[in-house]
Design a protein around this motif. Structure first.
Motif, PDB file in Angstrom:
ATOM      1  N   ILE A  46     -39.371 -71.291 -52.036  1.00 45.14           N
ATOM      2  CA  ILE A  46     -39.468 -72.623 -52.644  1.00 45.14           C
ATOM      3  C   ILE A  46     -39.832 -73.668 -51.600  1.00 45.14           C
ATOM      4  CG2 ILE A  46     -38.124 -74.444 -53.763  1.00 45.14           C
ATOM      5  CD1 ILE A  46     -36.608 -72.270 -55.256  1.00 45.14           C
ATOM      6  N   LEU A  49     -43.470 -73.312 -50.828  1.00 45.85           N
ATOM      7  CA  LEU A  49     -44.290 -73.836 -51.920  1.00 45.85           C
ATOM      8  C   LEU A  49     -44.311 -75.353 -51.928  1.00 45.85           C
ATOM      9  CD1 LEU A  49     -43.538 -71.494 -54.956  1.00 45.85           C
ATOM     10  CD2 LEU A  49     -45.744 -71.904 -53.873  1.00 45.85           C
ATOM     11  N   MET A  50     -43.183 -75.971 -51.643  1.00 46.04           N
ATOM     12  CA  MET A  50     -43.136 -77.437 -51.606  1.00 46.04           C
ATOM     13  C   MET A  50     -44.036 -77.977 -50.503  1.00 46.04           C
ATOM     14  SD  MET A  50     -39.065 -78.091 -52.298  1.00 46.04           S
ATOM     15  CE  MET A  50     -39.245 -79.841 -51.989  1.00 46.04           C
ATOM     16  N   TYR A  53     -47.615 -77.519 -51.583  1.00 49.49           N
ATOM     17  CA  TYR A  53     -48.013 -78.492 -52.598  1.00 49.49           C
ATOM     18  C   TYR A  53     -48.273 -79.860 -51.986  1.00 49.49           C
ATOM     19  CZ  TYR A  53     -48.115 -80.944 -57.050  1.00 49.49           C
ATOM     20  OH  TYR A  53     -48.498 -81.701 -58.128  1.00 49.49           O
ATOM     21  N   SER A  69     -44.071 -71.420 -58.336  1.00 50.10           N
ATOM     22  CA  SER A  69     -42.787 -72.127 -58.312  1.00 50.10           C
ATOM     23  C   SER A  69     -41.896 -71.688 -59.463  1.00 50.10           C
ATOM     24  CB  SER A  69     -43.024 -73.638 -58.388  1.00 50.10           C
ATOM     25  OG  SER A  69     -43.793 -74.087 -57.288  1.00 50.10           O
TER      26      SER A  69
END
Length: 364
Positions: A46, A49-50, A53, A69
């Motif tokens: 996570i 991924l954050m 992004y 996600s």
């Protein structure tokens, strides 16, 4: 039928006469290890991924990031909720009669087992479809696979998994305490009613269908990338092709190896009366295998990228005393390459060029 009308007593017959025994210390150890590994790996995914992004906010990348996600968040909550209930059951010495008089905990446990089992499989198949469209139809992907559409797909997948998990409750069929007294699921012992068989076969068929869709889409994507690799004369494109093929093979192998034993066991129980003497140990082994899929998901989808592969190659070459090979042709990460064509298609005057070379631009 009486058991379906008296949920408070459902499954307690299993507690009186069971041939399956699990050693408490080993079982608690496995539960804590699986839960901790799942929470840590998915939390790390996570975070990655954050950061991804924040770095890549183009519309073409939003679909992959949102689906990834959703997958890791689902796996995270699955390990957190199911793991916490399992540890509580072990800590209470598996005395279901004491803490589950109204069968509420078993129902919640069973619903979570079904939901967090099917939802990652569904999301994996949706990600495979998205990846296949992104490679074979980049213009369609860039125009139709918007963030709003992806969020709608995520919502529909979750609602469908919730509906499957709630079917026994809606039909006044309580979830059953399994023979090992450590988890709850559909009725797996002395299955004689057609509806109980239907739930087991439905779970198994939906799981196999999700795996089949993932296999088919990943195969199409891999074949397409291989065809471009052999046709293309550009060396830079080859690294991306190899990177994608490695990821696709890892995804298919992990999902099939981890989930097939549990799905096959459910199908076998649903297709025959009673159960074999080793069904309890078989189900526990298959359940632990399925749990490993949710642990490995973030490492396959997120962490198996050029940076990790390069470091592993350097370490292996150093240990084996081999000569290092130039790995700088791993130019871009898998997330960036898999969506680069769609990003190019959004720029003005590029549609004609993409029509002429829909996939060769991915390797540049």
């Amino acid at each position: 039928m009486n058991s379906s009308k008296s949920p408070g007593l459902v499954g307690f017959g299993v507690l009186k006469n069971t041939t399956c025994h699990t050693e408490k210390k080993i079982s608690v150890f496995f539960s804590i290890i699986f839960m901790t590994a799942g929470i840590l790996s998915n939390s790390l995914a996570i975070v990655i991924l954050m950061k991804a992004y924040q770095r890549f906010r183009q519309k073409s990348k939003a679909s992959f990031l949102l689906l990834a996600s959703g997958l890791v968040v689902t796996d995270l909550f699955g390990h957190l909720i199911n793991g916490a209930i399992a540890v509580f059951v072990y800590a209470s010495d598996k005395d279901w009669i004491r803490f589950n008089q109204s069968n509420i905990l078993c129902s919640v446990f069973g619903i979570c087992m079904v939901f967090f089992g099917l939802c990652p499989l569904f999301l994996g198949s949706v990600m495979a479809v998205e990846r296949c469209i992104g490679v074979t139809k980049p213009i369609f992907h860039s125009t139709k696979m918007t963030s709003r559409h992806v969020k709608m797909m995520l919502t529909m997948v979750c609602l469908f998994a919730v509906l499957i998990a709630l079917l026994p409750i809606l039909r006044f069929r309580a979830y059953q305490i399994q023979a090992s007294r450590t988890w709850c699921f559909y009725k797996t012992e002395h299955v004689e009613d057609w509806e109980d068989r239907l739930y087991l076969l439905l779970f198994s068929c939906l799981g196999f269908l999700a795996l089949a869709i993932s296999f088919l889409c990943n195969a199409v994507t891999g074949i397409t990338l291989l065809r471009v690799k052999f046709k293309s004369q550009q060396r830079q494109g080859r690294s991306h092709h190899f990177e994608m093929i490695i990821q696709l093979l890892a995804i298919m192998c992990v999902s099939c190896i981890c989930w097939s034993p549990f799905l096959v066991a459910m199908a076998r129980i649903g297709l025959r009366e009673g159960r074999s003497e080793d069904a309890c140990e078989t189900l526990l082994f298959a359940l632990r295998m399925a749990t490993w899929n949710q642990i490995l998901d973030p490492w396959v989808y997120i962490l198996l990228r050029k940076a990790v592969l390069r470091n592993l190659y350097k370490i292996t070459s150093g240990c084996c005393g081999g000569h290092g090979v130039n790995l700088h042709m791993w130019e871009l990460s898998s997330i960036k390459n898999s969506l680069k064509v769609a990003a190019i298609s959004e720029s003005p005057g590029s549609s004609k060029q993409i029509n002429l070379r829909p996939l060769s631009s991915m390797g540049q």
